[in-house]
Design a protein around this motif. Structure first.
Motif, PDB file in Angstrom:
ATOM      1  N   PRO A 208      36.429  50.688  44.716  1.00  0.00           N
ATOM      2  CA  PRO A 208      35.880  49.340  44.543  1.00  0.00           C
ATOM      3  C   PRO A 208      36.631  48.592  43.426  1.00  0.00           C
ATOM      4  N   LEU A 209      36.749  47.285  43.600  1.00  0.00           N
ATOM      5  CA  LEU A 209      37.470  46.479  42.609  1.00  0.00           C
ATOM      6  C   LEU A 209      36.747  46.500  41.268  1.00  0.00           C
ATOM      7  N   VAL A 210      37.486  46.860  40.216  1.00  0.00           N
ATOM      8  CA  VAL A 210      36.964  46.732  38.851  1.00  0.00           C
ATOM      9  C   VAL A 210      37.970  45.914  38.052  1.00  0.00           C
ATOM     10  N   VAL A 211      37.493  44.807  37.472  1.00  0.00           N
ATOM     11  CA  VAL A 211      38.326  44.015  36.560  1.00  0.00           C
ATOM     12  C   VAL A 211      37.691  44.137  35.183  1.00  0.00           C
ATOM     13  N   THR A 212      38.454  44.546  34.175  1.00  0.00           N
ATOM     14  CA  THR A 212      37.904  44.651  32.819  1.00  0.00           C
ATOM     15  C   THR A 212      38.390  43.474  31.973  1.00  0.00           C
TER      16      THR A 212
ATOM     17  N   SER B 233      33.979  36.067  32.280  1.00  0.00           N
ATOM     18  CA  SER B 233      33.690  37.108  33.270  1.00  0.00           C
ATOM     19  C   SER B 233      32.729  36.611  34.337  1.00  0.00           C
ATOM     20  N   THR B 234      31.723  35.834  33.910  1.00  0.00           N
ATOM     21  CA  THR B 234      30.751  35.307  34.880  1.00  0.00           C
ATOM     22  C   THR B 234      31.450  34.421  35.900  1.00  0.00           C
ATOM     23  N   LEU B 235      32.330  33.549  35.400  1.00  0.00           N
ATOM     24  CA  LEU B 235      33.013  32.618  36.310  1.00  0.00           C
ATOM     25  C   LEU B 235      34.003  33.355  37.208  1.00  0.00           C
ATOM     26  N   VAL B 236      34.717  34.332  36.641  1.00  0.00           N
ATOM     27  CA  VAL B 236      35.680  35.101  37.444  1.00  0.00           C
ATOM     28  C   VAL B 236      34.929  35.871  38.540  1.00  0.00           C
ATOM     29  N   ALA B 237      33.829  36.498  38.164  1.00  0.00           N
ATOM     30  CA  ALA B 237      33.053  37.275  39.140  1.00  0.00           C
ATOM     31  C   ALA B 237      32.555  36.370  40.271  1.00  0.00           C
ATOM     32  N   ALA B 238      32.066  35.179  39.896  1.00  0.00           N
ATOM     33  CA  ALA B 238      31.555  34.260  40.925  1.00  0.00           C
ATOM     34  C   ALA B 238      32.682  33.872  41.884  1.00  0.00           C
ATOM     35  N   ARG B 239      33.861  33.588  41.331  1.00  0.00           N
ATOM     36  CA  ARG B 239      34.988  33.185  42.201  1.00  0.00           C
ATOM     37  C   ARG B 239      35.428  34.332  43.104  1.00  0.00           C
ATOM     38  N   LEU B 240      35.302  35.567  42.619  1.00  0.00           N
ATOM     39  CA  LEU B 240      35.725  36.724  43.426  1.00  0.00           C
ATOM     40  C   LEU B 240      34.604  37.199  44.358  1.00  0.00           C
ATOM     41  N   GLY B 241      33.399  36.666  44.160  1.00  0.00           N
ATOM     42  CA  GLY B 241      32.258  37.090  44.979  1.00  0.00           C
ATOM     43  C   GLY B 241      31.767  38.485  44.617  1.00  0.00           C
ATOM     44  N   VAL B 242      31.904  38.862  43.346  1.00  0.00           N
ATOM     45  CA  VAL B 242      31.410  40.173  42.898  1.00  0.00           C
ATOM     46  C   VAL B 242      30.449  39.936  41.716  1.00  0.00           C
TER      47      VAL B 242
ATOM     48  N   VAL C   6      33.177  42.728  37.696  1.00  0.00           N
ATOM     49  CA  VAL C   6      33.976  42.293  36.545  1.00  0.00           C
ATOM     50  C   VAL C   6      33.155  42.743  35.346  1.00  0.00           C
ATOM     51  N   VAL C   7      33.740  43.538  34.469  1.00  0.00           N
ATOM     52  CA  VAL C   7      32.978  44.093  33.354  1.00  0.00           C
ATOM     53  C   VAL C   7      33.628  43.668  32.043  1.00  0.00           C
ATOM     54  N   ASP C   8      32.810  43.219  31.085  1.00  0.00           N
ATOM     55  CA  ASP C   8      33.400  42.800  29.810  1.00  0.00           C
ATOM     56  C   ASP C   8      32.839  43.587  28.641  1.00  0.00           C
ATOM     57  N   GLY C   9      33.644  43.689  27.587  1.00  0.00           N
ATOM     58  CA  GLY C   9      33.221  44.428  26.405  1.00  0.00           C
ATOM     59  C   GLY C   9      34.352  44.582  25.417  1.00  0.00           C
TER      60      GLY C   9
ATOM     61  N   GLY D  77      44.218  27.597  23.039  1.00  0.00           N
ATOM     62  CA  GLY D  77      44.654  26.258  23.427  1.00  0.00           C
ATOM     63  C   GLY D  77      44.550  25.950  24.910  1.00  0.00           C
ATOM     64  N   ILE D  78      43.853  26.789  25.680  1.00  0.00           N
ATOM     65  CA  ILE D  78      43.789  26.497  27.120  1.00  0.00           C
ATOM     66  C   ILE D  78      42.343  26.267  27.556  1.00  0.00           C
ATOM     67  N   SER D  79      42.176  25.564  28.653  1.00  0.00           N
ATOM     68  CA  SER D  79      40.815  25.253  29.098  1.00  0.00           C
ATOM     69  C   SER D  79      40.216  26.486  29.784  1.00  0.00           C
ATOM     70  N   GLN D  80      38.886  26.477  29.884  1.00  0.00           N
ATOM     71  CA  GLN D  80      38.219  27.602  30.540  1.00  0.00           C
ATOM     72  C   GLN D  80      38.657  27.703  32.013  1.00  0.00           C
ATOM     73  N   ASP D  81      38.805  26.529  32.645  1.00  0.00           N
ATOM     74  CA  ASP D  81      39.251  26.517  34.053  1.00  0.00           C
ATOM     75  C   ASP D  81      40.586  27.223  34.212  1.00  0.00           C
ATOM     76  N   GLU D  82      41.481  26.925  33.262  1.00  0.00           N
ATOM     77  CA  GLU D  82      42.830  27.495  33.340  1.00  0.00           C
ATOM     78  C   GLU D  82      42.776  29.015  33.161  1.00  0.00           C
ATOM     79  N   GLN D  83      41.986  29.471  32.174  1.00  0.00           N
ATOM     80  CA  GLN D  83      41.956  30.922  31.951  1.00  0.00           C
ATOM     81  C   GLN D  83      41.282  31.647  33.121  1.00  0.00           C
ATOM     82  N   VAL D  84      40.229  31.047  33.673  1.00  0.00           N
ATOM     83  CA  VAL D  84      39.553  31.668  34.816  1.00  0.00           C
ATOM     84  C   VAL D  84      40.515  31.713  36.007  1.00  0.00           C
ATOM     85  N   GLY D  85      41.222  30.604  36.230  1.00  0.00           N
ATOM     86  CA  GLY D  85      42.169  30.530  37.352  1.00  0.00           C
ATOM     87  C   GLY D  85      43.246  31.596  37.247  1.00  0.00           C
ATOM     88  N   ARG D  86      43.743  31.813  36.027  1.00  0.00           N
ATOM     89  CA  ARG D  86      44.797  32.831  35.857  1.00  0.00           C
ATOM     90  C   ARG D  86      44.277  34.220  36.186  1.00  0.00           C
ATOM     91  N   ILE D  87      43.069  34.532  35.728  1.00  0.00           N
ATOM     92  CA  ILE D  87      42.526  35.878  35.949  1.00  0.00           C
ATOM     93  C   ILE D  87      42.197  36.080  37.436  1.00  0.00           C
TER      94      ILE D  87
END
Ligand code: CDP
Length: 224
Positions: A8-12, A25-34, A130-133, A206-216
């Motif tokens: 199963p996909l795990v993104v840390t 992590s919340t936004l990345v998970a929502a975009r990935l559907g996990v 997507v797990v953060d810590g 120096g980057i927006s939240q949208d940009e960082q989420v998009g990259r991940i």
């Protein structure tokens, strides 16, 4: 195909205090559907449970903290997991100052770390996450498909944390106090806060939240 390609996909997403891990992590998970698992939330819930004992923190033995941890559970929500104490949602309680001041003490206890890590792994076995810590990409999921290390300058992290808590930008005094609090917690947490050798570093100053989420999300999709 390597051995983890069919797992199963795990993104840390790891990094120091208030580096934006949870919201990202919340936004990345929502975009990935996990779903998103916030491991800090579990340490906070264990601390809140032990605080209910009412005795002075100097008296907290590791055994007594582990007993208090038994009241903690996670229930799956739509995109995340809700922390519960004795079955009741404890989200508000775990964000309070008393918990923030004591969570690093609890997080230093090796058996408590093992207990939290087992709960996180057990959750990941049943769901893509997507797990953060602090140590998700090192101690807990050394084979994760994608590991991110998020950093930001201390003053920027403090500005975001006050904004999150109060809904407005901090004045100079608040900014200084929050920066000092974050730096003190970074120091207490430094042993378990290390980037994995194969983590992708993202400086969010120096980057927006949208940009960082998009990259991940882009990196995760490439590796999915
Ligand atoms: O969001 P913030 O950076 O304030 O902290 P958190 O992610 O809610 O984590 C709270 C505390 O739990 C940290 O200060 C660490 O002491 C501990 N923690 C840890 O030791 N290891 C983790 N994987 C996550 C959190």
């Amino acid at each position: 195909m390597s051995s983890y390609d069919r797992s199963p996909l795990v993104v840390t997403i790891d990094g120091p205090a208030a580096s934006g891990k949870s919201s990202t992590s919340t936004l990345v998970a929502a975009r990935l559907g996990v779903r998103h698992v916030d491991s800090g939330m579990i340490y906070r819930s264990v601390t809140a449970s032990r605080l209910r004992g009412g005795d002075a923190p100097e008296l907290w033995t590791e055994q007594s903290v582990l007993e208090a941890a038994r009241a903690v559970s996670l229930s799956p929500g739509e995109t995340s997991f809700v922390p519960r104490l004795h079955g009741v949602d404890c989200e508000a309680e775990i964000r309070g100052e008393a918990v923030t001041a004591l969570v690093s003490l609890v997080a230093k206890m090796p058996h408590v770390r093992a207990w939290v890590n087992a709960l996180v792994r057990q959750t990941a076995a049943a769901h893509e996450i997507v797990v953060d810590g602090r140590d998700m990409g090192t101690a807990v999921f050394p084979d994760a498909r994608l590991k991110i290390w998020l950093v930001a300058l201390p003053a920027e992290r403090a500005r975001r944390r006050v904004l999150q808590r109060t809904g407005r930008a901090p004045n100079a005094e608040e900014l200084a106090a929050e920066t000092a609090e974050l730096e003190a917690r970074d120091l207490k947490d430094r042993e378990q806060t290390q980037p994995a050798a194969d983590a992708v570093w993202i400086d969010t100053t120096g980057i927006s939240q949208d940009e960082q989420v998009g990259r991940i999300v882009g990196l995760a999709e490439e590796r999915r």
